[in-house]
Design a protein around this motif. Structure first.
Motif, mmCIF file in Angstrom:
data_model
loop_
_atom_site.group_PDB
_atom_site.id
_atom_site.type_symbol
_atom_site.label_atom_id
_atom_site.label_comp_id
_atom_site.label_asym_id
_atom_site.label_seq_id
_atom_site.Cartn_x
_atom_site.Cartn_y
_atom_site.Cartn_z
ATOM 1 N N ALA A 164 -45.866 -18.694 -75.451
ATOM 2 C CA ALA A 164 -46.216 -17.680 -74.282
ATOM 3 C C ALA A 164 -46.947 -17.723 -72.671
ATOM 4 N N ALA A 165 -47.748 -18.982 -73.216
ATOM 5 C CA ALA A 165 -48.421 -18.852 -72.052
ATOM 6 C C ALA A 165 -47.356 -19.375 -71.017
ATOM 7 N N SER A 166 -46.000 -20.217 -71.584
ATOM 8 C CA SER A 166 -45.496 -21.050 -70.614
ATOM 9 C C SER A 166 -44.935 -19.638 -69.839
ATOM 10 N N GLY A 167 -44.837 -18.586 -70.632
ATOM 11 C CA GLY A 167 -44.147 -17.233 -69.649
ATOM 12 C C GLY A 167 -45.320 -16.970 -68.552
ATOM 13 N N VAL A 168 -46.212 -16.800 -68.938
ATOM 14 C CA VAL A 168 -47.866 -16.942 -67.906
ATOM 15 C C VAL A 168 -47.081 -17.647 -66.249
ATOM 16 N N SER A 169 -46.931 -19.343 -66.889
ATOM 17 C CA SER A 169 -46.998 -19.993 -65.936
ATOM 18 C C SER A 169 -46.543 -18.960 -65.007
ATOM 19 N N CYS A 170 -44.857 -19.519 -65.309
ATOM 20 C CA CYS A 170 -43.817 -18.672 -64.565
ATOM 21 C C CYS A 170 -44.012 -17.664 -63.707
ATOM 22 N N ALA A 171 -44.765 -16.432 -64.363
ATOM 23 C CA ALA A 171 -45.614 -15.272 -63.183
ATOM 24 C C ALA A 171 -46.644 -15.389 -62.966
ATOM 25 N N VAL A 172 -47.283 -16.573 -62.390
ATOM 26 C CA VAL A 172 -48.887 -17.381 -61.798
ATOM 27 C C VAL A 172 -47.573 -17.161 -60.702
ATOM 28 N N VAL A 173 -46.266 -18.183 -61.466
ATOM 29 C CA VAL A 173 -46.024 -19.154 -59.662
ATOM 30 C C VAL A 173 -44.927 -17.366 -58.909
ATOM 31 N N TYR A 174 -44.609 -16.534 -60.007
ATOM 32 C CA TYR A 174 -44.339 -15.789 -59.011
ATOM 33 C C TYR A 174 -45.463 -15.029 -58.316
ATOM 34 N N LEU A 175 -46.064 -14.923 -58.735
ATOM 35 C CA LEU A 175 -47.379 -13.813 -58.164
ATOM 36 C C LEU A 175 -47.365 -14.617 -56.511
ATOM 37 N N LEU A 176 -47.811 -15.845 -56.804
ATOM 38 C CA LEU A 176 -48.666 -16.933 -55.626
ATOM 39 C C LEU A 176 -47.473 -17.021 -55.096
ATOM 40 N N GLY A 177 -46.529 -16.415 -54.969
ATOM 41 C CA GLY A 177 -45.173 -16.712 -53.730
ATOM 42 C C GLY A 177 -43.745 -17.443 -53.545
#
Length: 443
Positions: free
Chosen positions: A327-340
């Motif tokens: 699940a945290a791997s998915g979070v890492s992708c989402a953080v990348v997306y939200l930070l541009g």
């Protein structure tokens, strides 16, 4: 691709999300046991308090995850109590919220049954990952319900010799009707970032449920109080109020509450409430703190949940690998997306995650799951920050390669083939600590 276009595969992705992201009350393994028990009692057809004998057969992985976690709405734990509460008062029509609405009378009946040794729990003699066979008996009559493959998939329901329900056996490796072999991380990124936003808005339900239990965990004393403790230390100036710590604080508070028996439902991912919380709460915190739009938040949540589902497909639903890492791997992708960041950074984030915390074991559901979520989210933020800086573990290192899809496959191979004996040893150690007549008897 224009955002109003919808490839046929994206329709399948939405279907997949609706299958794998569903509400659940309490840890899904004991709740699945309660669900099977409730269905067996329903099939028997008598008043619940008239049930004379109860038997449950479970797979090793169900046993492992149901031994030590508090059952929602109670202070009880252990498979006998999970089964007894399902037999006593579970409503199978509520699916994984089967134990919603327990009262003192229901709990007292379950306690009398367990204390009177009326509930027998044994290991099933098969190699299934998720398997529960529940029997409810009165006189010569017997109700039976079998769950296999997924926590809420009934393979068989019968009363005596009459079959009331029979479904096909799920092939976990192939999933449902979704063709995972035709799916890639790139496809998921394109779907999350490009699908018509109206088709994704249902993902906001994950935020509504999982945020609520997070706030409950910050207000009251649950489990190890990881989240609430961080909140107190922030007020003392011992822990910073940066983006990463805020996200970890709110997420672990939700895990604290859920593992300690809080009677609030959560939105699960791939059969795990903790994975659902982990894939949701930090993404929403980052979205709020960075001023992301509602659309950006929804797309980030979609990316987080779909990435977790995709990686989880490469593994057994229950295994020796802690699902918090997935699940945290998915979070890492989402953080990348939200930070541009773009897709290239998403690939790097996943690679960094697999290079870092692949070895976190699952030794059952319990209070200290919050610690593993804490560690996994620390890794997720670091993986994302490194990826945004263009830094990635090299393909010559360990199990990672220069191809993110091969790296994910390697993670699956390691878990499915290399960690089978690890899973067995973990359960053997856990069983060596138990006492009493029942399997995993804890109270």
């Amino acid at each position: 691709m224009e955002k109003n276009e919808m490839p046929s595969s994206w329709t399948d992705y939405i279907k997949l999300m609706n299958q794998e992201i569903i509400p659940a009350l309490g840890c899904t393994e004991p709740v699945a046991v309660a669900l099977a028990a409730a269905k067996a009692a329903e099939a028997l057809g008598c008043a619940r308090e008239e049930i004379a004998e109860m038997e449950i057969l479970v797979s090793r992985n169900i046993l492992k995850n149901a031994m030590s976690v508090i059952i929602p709405g109670t202070t009880l734990y252990g498979l006998e109590y999970a089964a007894a509460l399902g037999f006593a008062a579970g409503d199978p029509g509520k699916d994984l919220e089967v134990l919603t609405g327990l009262c003192d009378k229901d709990i007292a009946l379950a306690q009398r049954w367990v204390n009177g040794h009326k509930v027998k729990v044994s290991l099933a003699e098969n190699d299934e990952t998720i398997y529960i066979d529940a029997l409810a008996k009165k006189g010569g009559a017997c109700g039976r319900a079998v769950i296999q493959g997924k926590h809420n998939h009934f393979l068989l329901v019968e009363r005596d010799s009459e079959t009331l329900l029979q479904n096909r056996k799920l092939d976990e490796e192939k999933g449902e009707e979704i063709d995972f072999s035709a799916m890639s991380l790139r496809d998921i990124f394109d779907f999350a970032s490009g699908a018509d936003i109206k088709t994704l808005e249902f993902i906001e339900k994950t935020n509504l449920l999982n945020y609520a239990i997070s706030q409950e965990g910050l207000k009251n004393d649950y489990g190890l109080m990881i989240g609430k403790g961080m909140q107190a230390r922030q007020k003392k100036g011992l822990v910073g109020k940066d983006l990463q710590n805020l996200a970890i604080m709110q997420t672990t508070a939700a895990i604290d509450a859920r593992m300690a028996g809080c009677s609030m439902p959560v939105m699960s991912n791939s059969g795990s409430g903790n994975q659902g919380i982990t894939a949701t709460v930090p993404v929403c915190v980052v979205a709020a703190e960075t001023g992301a739009s509602e659309e950006q938040k929804i797309r980030a949540l979609t990316l987080s949940h779909m990435t977790a589902i995709y990686i989880k497909h490469h593994l057994d639903r229950l295994s020796a690998l802690c699902g918090a890492m997935v699940a945290a791997s998915g979070v890492s992708c989402a953080v990348v997306y939200l930070l541009g960041g773009g897709y290239g950074a998403v690939e790097k984030a996943i690679t960094n995650m697999i290079a870092n915390i692949t070895g976190i074991i699952c030794d059952g559901a319990k209070a200290d799951c919050a610690l593993k979520v804490y560690a996994s989210l620390q890794a997720a933020f670091e993986a994302a920050y490194l990826a945004l800086d263009g830094v990635c573990a090299a393909g010559i290192e360990g199990i990672v390669t220069g191809d993110v899809e091969q790296t994910i496959d390697n993670l699956g191979t390691l878990t499915m083939e290399g960690m089978k004996i690890t899973d067995k040893v973990i359960l053997d150690i856990m069983l060596s600590k138990t006492s009493g007549d029942g399997v995993g008897d804890g109270r």
